[in-house]
Write a protein that holds these residues in place. Structure first.
Motif, PDB file in Angstrom:
ATOM      1  N   ALA A  33       0.967  -1.260  -0.134  1.00 54.30           N
ATOM      2  CA  ALA A  33       0.026  -0.016   0.004  1.00 54.30           C
ATOM      3  C   ALA A  33       0.889   1.259   0.125  1.00 54.30           C
ATOM      4  CB  ALA A  33      -1.042  -0.057   1.240  1.00 54.30           C
ATOM      5  N   ALA A  34       2.078   1.070   0.575  1.00 52.18           N
ATOM      6  CA  ALA A  34       2.940   2.401   0.802  1.00 52.18           C
ATOM      7  C   ALA A  34       3.394   2.566  -0.629  1.00 52.18           C
ATOM      8  CB  ALA A  34       3.832   2.173   1.835  1.00 52.18           C
ATOM      9  N   PHE A  35       3.739   1.524  -1.247  1.00 52.57           N
ATOM     10  CA  PHE A  35       4.377   1.752  -2.768  1.00 52.57           C
ATOM     11  C   PHE A  35       3.270   2.372  -3.389  1.00 52.57           C
ATOM     12  CE2 PHE A  35       5.272   0.033  -6.881  1.00 52.57           C
ATOM     13  CZ  PHE A  35       6.279   0.474  -6.998  1.00 52.57           C
ATOM     14  N   VAL A  36       2.041   1.917  -3.521  1.00 52.51           N
ATOM     15  CA  VAL A  36       1.192   2.435  -4.404  1.00 52.51           C
ATOM     16  C   VAL A  36       0.861   3.914  -4.133  1.00 52.51           C
ATOM     17  CG1 VAL A  36      -1.254   2.174  -5.120  1.00 52.51           C
ATOM     18  CG2 VAL A  36      -0.029   0.195  -4.727  1.00 52.51           C
ATOM     19  N   LEU A  37       0.867   4.268  -2.901  1.00 49.29           N
ATOM     20  CA  LEU A  37       0.682   5.736  -2.510  1.00 49.29           C
ATOM     21  C   LEU A  37       1.738   6.639  -3.272  1.00 49.29           C
ATOM     22  CD1 LEU A  37      -0.819   5.434   0.963  1.00 49.29           C
ATOM     23  CD2 LEU A  37      -1.902   6.128  -0.896  1.00 49.29           C
ATOM     24  N   PRO A  48      -0.562  12.053  -6.485  1.00 52.04           N
ATOM     25  CA  PRO A  48      -1.439  12.803  -7.439  1.00 52.04           C
ATOM     26  C   PRO A  48      -0.659  13.781  -8.066  1.00 52.04           C
ATOM     27  CG  PRO A  48      -2.403  12.643  -5.315  1.00 52.04           C
ATOM     28  CD  PRO A  48      -1.254  11.970  -5.180  1.00 52.04           C
ATOM     29  N   GLY A  49      -0.902  13.821  -9.460  1.00 53.89           N
ATOM     30  CA  GLY A  49       0.156  14.527 -10.312  1.00 53.89           C
ATOM     31  C   GLY A  49       1.346  14.012 -10.830  1.00 53.89           C
ATOM     32  N   GLY A  50       1.652  12.704 -10.339  1.00 54.45           N
ATOM     33  CA  GLY A  50       2.811  12.126 -10.596  1.00 54.45           C
ATOM     34  C   GLY A  50       2.794  11.502 -12.121  1.00 54.45           C
ATOM     35  N   PRO A  51       4.022  11.016 -12.674  1.00 55.49           N
ATOM     36  CA  PRO A  51       4.134  10.661 -13.957  1.00 55.49           C
ATOM     37  C   PRO A  51       3.241   9.334 -14.361  1.00 55.49           C
ATOM     38  CG  PRO A  51       6.036  10.214 -12.901  1.00 55.49           C
ATOM     39  CD  PRO A  51       5.378  11.021 -12.155  1.00 55.49           C
ATOM     40  N   ALA A  52       3.080   8.548 -13.287  1.00 51.79           N
ATOM     41  CA  ALA A  52       2.501   7.504 -13.478  1.00 51.79           C
ATOM     42  C   ALA A  52       0.933   7.170 -13.381  1.00 51.79           C
ATOM     43  CB  ALA A  52       3.011   6.413 -12.514  1.00 51.79           C
ATOM     44  N   GLU A  53       0.575   8.369 -12.774  1.00 54.40           N
ATOM     45  CA  GLU A  53      -0.952   8.195 -12.480  1.00 54.40           C
ATOM     46  C   GLU A  53      -1.794   8.160 -13.542  1.00 54.40           C
ATOM     47  OE1 GLU A  53      -3.914  10.798  -9.396  1.00 54.40           O
ATOM     48  OE2 GLU A  53      -2.473  11.815 -10.678  1.00 54.40           O
ATOM     49  N   ASN A  81      -4.542  12.591  -1.702  1.00 57.02           N
ATOM     50  CA  ASN A  81      -4.315  11.690  -0.652  1.00 57.02           C
ATOM     51  C   ASN A  81      -4.978  12.248   0.791  1.00 57.02           C
ATOM     52  OD1 ASN A  81      -2.781   9.914  -1.879  1.00 57.02           O
ATOM     53  ND2 ASN A  81      -0.672  11.157  -1.901  1.00 57.02           N
ATOM     54  N   ARG A  82      -5.255  13.713   1.022  1.00 55.10           N
ATOM     55  CA  ARG A  82      -6.025  13.866   1.875  1.00 55.10           C
ATOM     56  C   ARG A  82      -7.367  13.466   2.153  1.00 55.10           C
ATOM     57  NH1 ARG A  82      -7.002  20.489   3.118  1.00 55.10           N
ATOM     58  NH2 ARG A  82      -8.325  20.217   5.038  1.00 55.10           N
ATOM     59  N   TRP A  83      -7.851  13.158   0.830  1.00 55.52           N
ATOM     60  CA  TRP A  83      -9.169  12.304   0.934  1.00 55.52           C
ATOM     61  C   TRP A  83      -9.251  10.986   1.362  1.00 55.52           C
ATOM     62  CZ3 TRP A  83     -10.797   8.049  -1.348  1.00 55.52           C
ATOM     63  CH2 TRP A  83     -11.998   7.811  -1.660  1.00 55.52           C
ATOM     64  N   LEU A  84      -8.052  10.442   0.847  1.00 57.78           N
ATOM     65  CA  LEU A  84      -7.736   9.020   1.356  1.00 57.78           C
ATOM     66  C   LEU A  84      -7.409   8.973   2.936  1.00 57.78           C
ATOM     67  CD1 LEU A  84      -7.104   6.203   0.483  1.00 57.78           C
ATOM     68  CD2 LEU A  84      -4.879   6.828   0.133  1.00 57.78           C
ATOM     69  N   VAL A  85      -6.818   9.815   3.268  1.00 53.79           N
ATOM     70  CA  VAL A  85      -6.514   9.837   4.868  1.00 53.79           C
ATOM     71  C   VAL A  85      -7.801  10.155   5.636  1.00 53.79           C
ATOM     72  CG1 VAL A  85      -5.258  11.240   6.646  1.00 53.79           C
ATOM     73  CG2 VAL A  85      -3.860  10.629   4.812  1.00 53.79           C
ATOM     74  N   ILE A 120      -7.604   2.885  -1.431  1.00 55.64           N
ATOM     75  CA  ILE A 120      -6.746   3.350  -2.426  1.00 55.64           C
ATOM     76  C   ILE A 120      -6.874   3.413  -3.713  1.00 55.64           C
ATOM     77  CG2 ILE A 120      -4.263   2.727  -3.300  1.00 55.64           C
ATOM     78  CD1 ILE A 120      -3.572   2.015  -0.635  1.00 55.64           C
ATOM     79  N   VAL A 121      -7.451   2.380  -4.150  1.00 54.65           N
ATOM     80  CA  VAL A 121      -8.293   2.039  -5.524  1.00 54.65           C
ATOM     81  C   VAL A 121      -9.172   3.094  -5.903  1.00 54.65           C
ATOM     82  CG1 VAL A 121      -9.365   0.481  -7.080  1.00 54.65           C
ATOM     83  CG2 VAL A 121      -7.760  -0.366  -5.572  1.00 54.65           C
ATOM     84  N   ALA A 122     -10.098   3.394  -4.833  1.00 59.77           N
ATOM     85  CA  ALA A 122     -11.221   4.460  -4.859  1.00 59.77           C
ATOM     86  C   ALA A 122     -10.452   5.704  -5.200  1.00 59.77           C
ATOM     87  CB  ALA A 122     -12.210   4.335  -3.770  1.00 59.77           C
TER      88      ALA A 122
END
Length: 511
Positions: free
Chosen positions: A311-315, A320-325, A392-396, A382-384
């Motif tokens: 999960a930490a790796f996926v986060l 957000p805004g990263g090249p892989a998103e 990530n604020r929404w996730l937290v 995380i998938v959602a």
């Protein structure tokens, strides 16, 4: 070869330089094929020579070397030199075929070298030049294999490849270690990688033989004669060439690294999921010397640690805004991997449930069940977050809300009574199988365990010991009924105890 010199406009001078050059430049594209043929010749040498008496086999091997050498160096041949070289080789083969002894061996080697020289080095015509060429060939040729093979690699691309695979390899090793701690089958597989076990199947003398043969046959395949060449040119003040471009630095968590990581991790997790599907869920027969209990009762906590690390790796990777998103390739792999992690958590819950069936329920095991459920929910969130393009604020916030609801619900649960009732119902006393109830732990649960202890007393032979524990709990219950210590749960327990006491007194016959 020396690069062509450019004639300038100012201060031109004449410079004569002597350089070492090759008749034929190295063609990198041909080296892999040459390496393959070198390995084939080495395998042939192993079959002909290793552990065998040598005779005709040496002549056959010399012919094989000559054929392979012609195959890769035919461009340098002409008909006259080819026939001359063939005649020299045949003359050298005759004594060895007649009888192999030290003298015929030396004649064969000399004929093979001379045939190669005549066929592929037309520049040397004088005796001294040929002697010098053969000297260099004999002294330097056997040491050229590894430097020549390294020229296959583009070091810039090689370095970049290492950087791209560093993170996947490191995390993959951690995951394998966690799986080995959780799964005895994988632990057996990993144990096979023990270098000591591998060395038991490797013959060091044979490895040395192969290394020696590769070094000996390589100069005949990748022929490079050295000669002196005088170059005279007009040289001007040529501007310094631009510096070499730096090695392409791979982004540590760029799309390429993340893609490689996800492919590797999905494969590793698939292996674990398949094994759990076969042995844990499907009850397929385990390998020899392994019990089902040993498989099922290991690894719930290492698997949860694996899911948290995933999960930490996926986060981090799908920030957000990263090249892989937004990658159309990476996102499905992330969903697949998170799905496998949820399945991993389900397997952990099943393992813990099987463990509890045998070794009873405790507070820590209930906490583990709750924690595993929260981990599974966190993975789904995380998938959602990725699918709904949230921050990530929404996730937290979502995880904190879930944690608050769970903790609030736990505060209303009577875990003492639940644990006591469950352990009595699944104990050896209650079912005739399993382990005996731990009376000391039952008493430590407090007065809420009194109804369960009343059920246990008729099932045990040590009634006096149980009665002593029960009396202590009854005394504690009376103290808790004082108004300063009063609680609704304590009041409900007292009502239940009073009702059971009235029921027992009413059921006794009048004396």
């Amino acid at each position: 070869m020396m690069p062509p010199l450019t004639k300038g406009h100012l201060h031109m001078t004449s410079l004569a330089s002597t350089i070492a050059a090759d008749i034929q430049p190295i063609r990198h594209s041909s080296i892999p094929a040459k390496v393959g043929l070198a390995l084939a010749l080495t395998a042939l040498a192993d079959w002909l020579f290793y552990g065998e008496r040598i005779g005709l086999s040496l002549s056959l091997f010399a012919i094989a070397i000559a054929v392979v050498s012609v195959l890769f160096n035919h461009a340098a041949l002409d008909l006259r030199r080819a026939w001359t070289s063939a005649a020299v080789l045949v003359a050298g083969l005759v004594p060895a075929v007649e009888e192999l002894n030290p003298l015929s061996f030396l004649i064969l080697v000399a004929a093979l070298l001379m045939a190669l020289l005549l066929a592929t080095n037309p520049e040397t015509t004088e005796l001294v030049e040929r002697a010098r060429a053969l000297r260099n060939f004999i002294l330097l040729g056997p040491f050229r294999f590894f430097p020549d093979v390294l020229q296959i690699f583009n070091m810039s691309a090689f370095t970049r490849g290492i950087a791209l695979w560093l993170l996947p390899a490191a995390l993959g090793t951690v995951f394998v270690a966690l799986f080995a701690a959780a799964n005895p089958v994988i632990e057996q597989w990993v144990s096979l990688l023990n270098p000591k076990i591998i060395l038991d199947y490797v013959s060091i003398p044979r490895v040395l033989f192969w290394t020696m043969m590769l070094a000996l046959v390589w100069p005949f395949i990748h022929v490079r004669w050295r000669r002196k060449k005088v170059v005279t040119a007009d040289v001007a003040d040529v501007p310094l060439p631009p510096p070499l471009p730096p090695l392409v630095s791979a982004e540590f968590l760029g799309p390429s690294t993340i893609l490689r990581s996800l492919i590797l991790f999905n494969l590793l997790f698939a292996a674990q999921s398949i094994l759990d599907g076969l042995y844990l869920w499907g009850h397929v027969a385990l390998p020899a010397n392994m019990t089902y209990a040993a498989y099922a009762h290991r690894g719930a906590y290492p698997l949860i640690a694996t899911a948290l690390l995933a999960a930490a790796f996926v986060l981090v990777a799908m920030r957000p805004g990263g090249p892989a998103e937004k990658s159309a390739v990476i996102r499905p792999l992330v969903y697949l991997w998170v799905g496998q992690n949820v399945l991993l958590v389900a397997s952990s819950i099943l393992r813990l449930d099987l463990y509890v069936d045998i070794y009873m329920l405790t507070y820590w095991r209930i906490a583990a069940f709750i924690w595993m459920g929260l981990v599974a929910l966190g993975l789904i969130l995380i998938v959602a977050r990725i699918a709904l393009d949230r921050s990530n604020r929404w996730l937290v916030s979502a995880n904190l809300i879930a944690l608050t609801i769970v903790l609030y619900s736990c505060s209303l649960m009577n875990f003492d009574a639940f644990i006591a009732d469950y352990n009595i119902a699944h104990s050896q006393e209650g079912t005739g199988k399993g382990v005996q109830i731990d009376v000391y732990y039952l008493a430590r649960l407090g007065p809420q365990a009194l109804p369960a202890m009343e059920k246990l007393i008729p099932l045990r032979t040590d009634v006096n010991n149980l009665a002593r524990w029960r009396d202590q709990l009854v005394e504690t219950q009376h103290l808790d009924m004082a108004w300063r210590a009063w609680g609704l749960r304590t009041w409900r327990l007292q009502r239940r105890l009073d009702a059971e006491a009235r029921g027992q007194s009413g059921s006794q016959p009048a004396g």
